[in-house]
Design a protein around this motif. Structure first.
Motif, PDB file in Angstrom:
ATOM      1  N   TYR A   1       0.748  -1.129   0.069  1.00  0.00           N
ATOM      2  CA  TYR A   1      -0.053  -0.050  -0.060  1.00  0.00           C
ATOM      3  C   TYR A   1       0.968   1.173  -0.053  1.00  0.00           C
ATOM      4  CZ  TYR A   1       0.994   0.580   5.010  1.00  0.00           C
ATOM      5  OH  TYR A   1       1.690   0.711   6.036  1.00  0.00           O
ATOM      6  N   ILE A   2       0.237   2.357  -0.340  1.00  0.00           N
ATOM      7  CA  ILE A   2       0.977   3.518  -0.300  1.00  0.00           C
ATOM      8  C   ILE A   2       0.010   4.621   0.673  1.00  0.00           C
ATOM      9  CG2 ILE A   2       2.221   3.341  -2.331  1.00  0.00           C
ATOM     10  CD1 ILE A   2       0.126   5.290  -3.745  1.00  0.00           C
ATOM     11  N   THR A   3       0.829   5.450   1.456  1.00  0.00           N
ATOM     12  CA  THR A   3       0.010   6.669   2.035  1.00  0.00           C
ATOM     13  C   THR A   3       0.337   7.745   1.198  1.00  0.00           C
ATOM     14  OG1 THR A   3       1.771   7.089   3.554  1.00  0.00           O
ATOM     15  CG2 THR A   3       0.338   5.290   4.173  1.00  0.00           C
ATOM     16  N   THR A   4      -0.630   8.626   1.339  1.00  0.00           N
ATOM     17  CA  THR A   4      -0.666   9.942   0.642  1.00  0.00           C
ATOM     18  C   THR A   4      -1.063  11.195   1.567  1.00  0.00           C
ATOM     19  OG1 THR A   4      -2.673   9.564  -0.438  1.00  0.00           O
ATOM     20  CG2 THR A   4      -0.932   8.913  -1.847  1.00  0.00           C
ATOM     21  N   GLY A   5      -0.673  12.327   1.059  1.00  0.00           N
ATOM     22  CA  GLY A   5      -0.982  13.519   1.926  1.00  0.00           C
ATOM     23  C   GLY A   5      -0.101  14.442   1.261  1.00  0.00           C
ATOM     24  N   GLY A   6       0.737  15.061   2.298  1.00  0.00           N
ATOM     25  CA  GLY A   6       1.849  15.892   1.946  1.00  0.00           C
ATOM     26  C   GLY A   6       3.035  15.128   1.256  1.00  0.00           C
ATOM     27  N   ILE A   7       3.793  15.765   0.687  1.00  0.00           N
ATOM     28  CA  ILE A   7       5.038  15.108   0.104  1.00  0.00           C
ATOM     29  C   ILE A   7       5.818  14.440   1.213  1.00  0.00           C
ATOM     30  CG2 ILE A   7       6.661  17.067   0.262  1.00  0.00           C
ATOM     31  CD1 ILE A   7       6.774  14.431  -2.517  1.00  0.00           C
TER      32      ILE A   7
ATOM     33  N   THR B   1       0.880  -3.104  10.351  1.00  0.00           N
ATOM     34  CA  THR B   1       2.189  -2.707   9.730  1.00  0.00           C
ATOM     35  C   THR B   1       3.107  -2.172  10.495  1.00  0.00           C
ATOM     36  OG1 THR B   1       2.562  -1.571   7.750  1.00  0.00           O
ATOM     37  CG2 THR B   1       1.125  -0.376   9.367  1.00  0.00           C
ATOM     38  N   ALA B   2       4.398  -1.564   9.732  1.00  0.00           N
ATOM     39  CA  ALA B   2       5.209  -1.185  10.695  1.00  0.00           C
ATOM     40  C   ALA B   2       5.037   0.262  11.098  1.00  0.00           C
ATOM     41  CB  ALA B   2       6.663  -1.153   9.703  1.00  0.00           C
ATOM     42  N   GLY B   3       5.427   0.655  12.655  1.00  0.00           N
ATOM     43  CA  GLY B   3       5.273   1.954  12.988  1.00  0.00           C
ATOM     44  C   GLY B   3       5.729   3.266  11.970  1.00  0.00           C
ATOM     45  N   HIS B   4       6.869   2.769  11.680  1.00  0.00           N
ATOM     46  CA  HIS B   4       7.641   3.998  10.673  1.00  0.00           C
ATOM     47  C   HIS B   4       6.913   4.444   9.261  1.00  0.00           C
ATOM     48  CE1 HIS B   4       9.954   0.610   8.654  1.00  0.00           C
ATOM     49  NE2 HIS B   4       9.858   1.309   7.720  1.00  0.00           N
ATOM     50  N   CYS B   5       5.808   3.343   9.046  1.00  0.00           N
ATOM     51  CA  CYS B   5       5.058   3.827   7.796  1.00  0.00           C
ATOM     52  C   CYS B   5       3.987   4.448   8.047  1.00  0.00           C
ATOM     53  CB  CYS B   5       4.474   2.170   7.451  1.00  0.00           C
ATOM     54  SG  CYS B   5       5.693   1.184   6.568  1.00  0.00           S
ATOM     55  N   VAL B   6       3.500   4.829   9.445  1.00  0.00           N
ATOM     56  CA  VAL B   6       2.573   5.535   9.781  1.00  0.00           C
ATOM     57  C   VAL B   6       3.101   7.033  10.293  1.00  0.00           C
ATOM     58  CG1 VAL B   6       0.625   5.972  11.309  1.00  0.00           C
ATOM     59  CG2 VAL B   6       0.950   3.829  10.229  1.00  0.00           C
TER      60      VAL B   6
ATOM     61  N   VAL C   1      -3.843   5.159  11.438  1.00  0.00           N
ATOM     62  CA  VAL C   1      -4.286   5.446  12.612  1.00  0.00           C
ATOM     63  C   VAL C   1      -2.896   5.841  13.593  1.00  0.00           C
ATOM     64  CG1 VAL C   1      -5.574   4.488  14.874  1.00  0.00           C
ATOM     65  CG2 VAL C   1      -6.315   4.016  12.621  1.00  0.00           C
ATOM     66  N   SER C   2      -2.144   4.848  13.993  1.00  0.00           N
ATOM     67  CA  SER C   2      -1.127   5.267  14.605  1.00  0.00           C
ATOM     68  C   SER C   2       0.088   4.423  14.474  1.00  0.00           C
ATOM     69  CB  SER C   2      -1.623   4.666  16.296  1.00  0.00           C
ATOM     70  OG  SER C   2      -1.980   3.457  16.259  1.00  0.00           O
ATOM     71  N   GLY C   3       1.148   4.897  15.033  1.00  0.00           N
ATOM     72  CA  GLY C   3       2.641   4.213  14.382  1.00  0.00           C
ATOM     73  C   GLY C   3       3.433   4.253  16.078  1.00  0.00           C
TER      74      GLY C   3
ATOM     75  N   GLY D   1       9.683   0.821  18.701  1.00  0.00           N
ATOM     76  CA  GLY D   1      10.188   0.216  19.879  1.00  0.00           C
ATOM     77  C   GLY D   1       9.335  -0.628  20.660  1.00  0.00           C
ATOM     78  N   PRO D   2       8.484  -1.561  19.943  1.00  0.00           N
ATOM     79  CA  PRO D   2       8.860  -2.190  18.851  1.00  0.00           C
ATOM     80  C   PRO D   2       8.290  -1.393  17.601  1.00  0.00           C
ATOM     81  CG  PRO D   2       7.040  -3.282  19.958  1.00  0.00           C
ATOM     82  CD  PRO D   2       7.831  -2.299  21.088  1.00  0.00           C
ATOM     83  N   ASP D   3       8.278  -1.719  16.393  1.00  0.00           N
ATOM     84  CA  ASP D   3       8.194  -0.648  15.348  1.00  0.00           C
ATOM     85  C   ASP D   3       6.621  -1.561  14.805  1.00  0.00           C
ATOM     86  OD1 ASP D   3       8.250   0.898  13.113  1.00  0.00           O
ATOM     87  OD2 ASP D   3       9.488  -0.329  12.030  1.00  0.00           O
ATOM     88  N   TYR D   4       5.716  -0.906  15.353  1.00  0.00           N
ATOM     89  CA  TYR D   4       4.280  -1.500  14.786  1.00  0.00           C
ATOM     90  C   TYR D   4       3.583  -0.255  14.579  1.00  0.00           C
ATOM     91  CZ  TYR D   4       2.076  -0.805  19.113  1.00  0.00           C
ATOM     92  OH  TYR D   4       1.785  -0.138  20.501  1.00  0.00           O
ATOM     93  N   GLY D   5       2.540  -0.482  13.671  1.00  0.00           N
ATOM     94  CA  GLY D   5       1.561   0.434  13.427  1.00  0.00           C
ATOM     95  C   GLY D   5      -0.053  -0.065  12.913  1.00  0.00           C
ATOM     96  N   VAL D   6      -0.809   0.793  13.024  1.00  0.00           N
ATOM     97  CA  VAL D   6      -2.037   0.441  12.693  1.00  0.00           C
ATOM     98  C   VAL D   6      -2.818   1.127  11.628  1.00  0.00           C
ATOM     99  CG1 VAL D   6      -4.559   0.199  13.663  1.00  0.00           C
ATOM    100  CG2 VAL D   6      -2.505  -0.384  15.019  1.00  0.00           C
ATOM    101  N   VAL D   7      -3.461   0.588  10.703  1.00  0.00           N
ATOM    102  CA  VAL D   7      -4.304   1.099   9.491  1.00  0.00           C
ATOM    103  C   VAL D   7      -5.729   0.742   9.790  1.00  0.00           C
ATOM    104  CG1 VAL D   7      -4.978   1.272   7.236  1.00  0.00           C
ATOM    105  CG2 VAL D   7      -2.437   1.370   8.077  1.00  0.00           C
TER     106      VAL D   7
END
Length: 225
Positions: free
Chosen positions: A41-47, A70-75, A97-99, A102-108
């Motif tokens: 997937y890709i996320t979009t917003g500002g550059i 997903t990975a936290g640094h992706c959010v 939603v959140s990233g 330590g550990p590197d996790y995220g939520v979409v």
């Protein structure tokens, strides 16, 4: 592993096809997209918000919301539209939603009207979440390098998992499994991608932190569990 530099952005061009039975009929709706382990997937917003990453697993949280891990640094920030690499014609299918690092996790959070969650993709199936140990055979699936396998080299005191499983940018967030158990979420290479060990966030520790924090994603159960 961080995916803010996207030299192949043209790959994600919008492709639409419209079949019209008669002038009086509207164009058919885009069918719901299959989303599961390794879906890109890709996320979009500002550059500064542009990323290309993968899902580790899709399922429902305690509140009945359809979410992807997903990975936290992706959010990079909450509320960013999420579009699938394989199905850009579906438009945004969810929002970040959140990233966490330590550990590197995220939520979409995903839109159930646009997404069909699946437990298996590319020969990788996720039915539950659990721990891992050095020497354990594992496989990874991600949008960049598909399915690759190796062994767990180390489980660090901070719960990060180190493996010899190759990865590239856009694999971030992808699933590391032992059998059908999700044990890790692709995070980053120790030094040079593909040529060095890859670090994964512990899936079990990520879920424990998510459950403690509460909110969207807490109580996550993968499809097929």
């Amino acid at each position: 592993m961080r995916a803010k530099q996207l030299g192949a952005a043209a790959v994600f061009s919008f492709v639409a096809s419209v079949a019209v039975a008669s002038p009086a009929l509207a164009a058919p709706a885009v069918p719901a997209a299959l989303v599961g382990p390794g879906t890109g997937y890709i996320t979009t917003g500002g550059i500064e918000d542009l990323t290309a990453c993968s899902f580790a697993a899709v399922g429902y949280d305690a509140g009945g919301r359809l979410v992807g891990l997903t990975a936290g640094h992706c959010v990079l920030s909450p509320g960013l539209p999420v579009t699938l690499v394989e199905n850009p014609g579906a438009g945004p299918v969810g929002v970040t939603v959140s990233g966490h690092w330590g550990p590197d996790y995220g939520v979409v959070e995903l839109d159930p009207a646009k997404v069909v969650p699946v437990s298996s993709r590319g020969g990788i199936t996720v039915t539950d979440i659990g721990p891992t140990f050095p020497g354990q055979p594992v496989c990874k699936i991600g949008a960049a390098t598909a399915t690759t396998c190796g062994t767990v080299l180390d489980v660090r005191p901070d719960t990060d998992i180190v493996t010899g499983t190759p990865t590239l940018w856009a694999d971030s967030g992808g699933a590391l499994v032992s059998g059908t158990t999700l044990v890790g979420i692709a995070s980053h290479a120790d030094t040079v991608p593909v040529l060095s060990p890859t670090v994964y966030a512990s899936a079990a520790e990520s879920l424990a932190r998510l459950n403690t924090r509460g909110g969207t994603g807490a109580g996550f159960r993968p499809i097929g569990s």
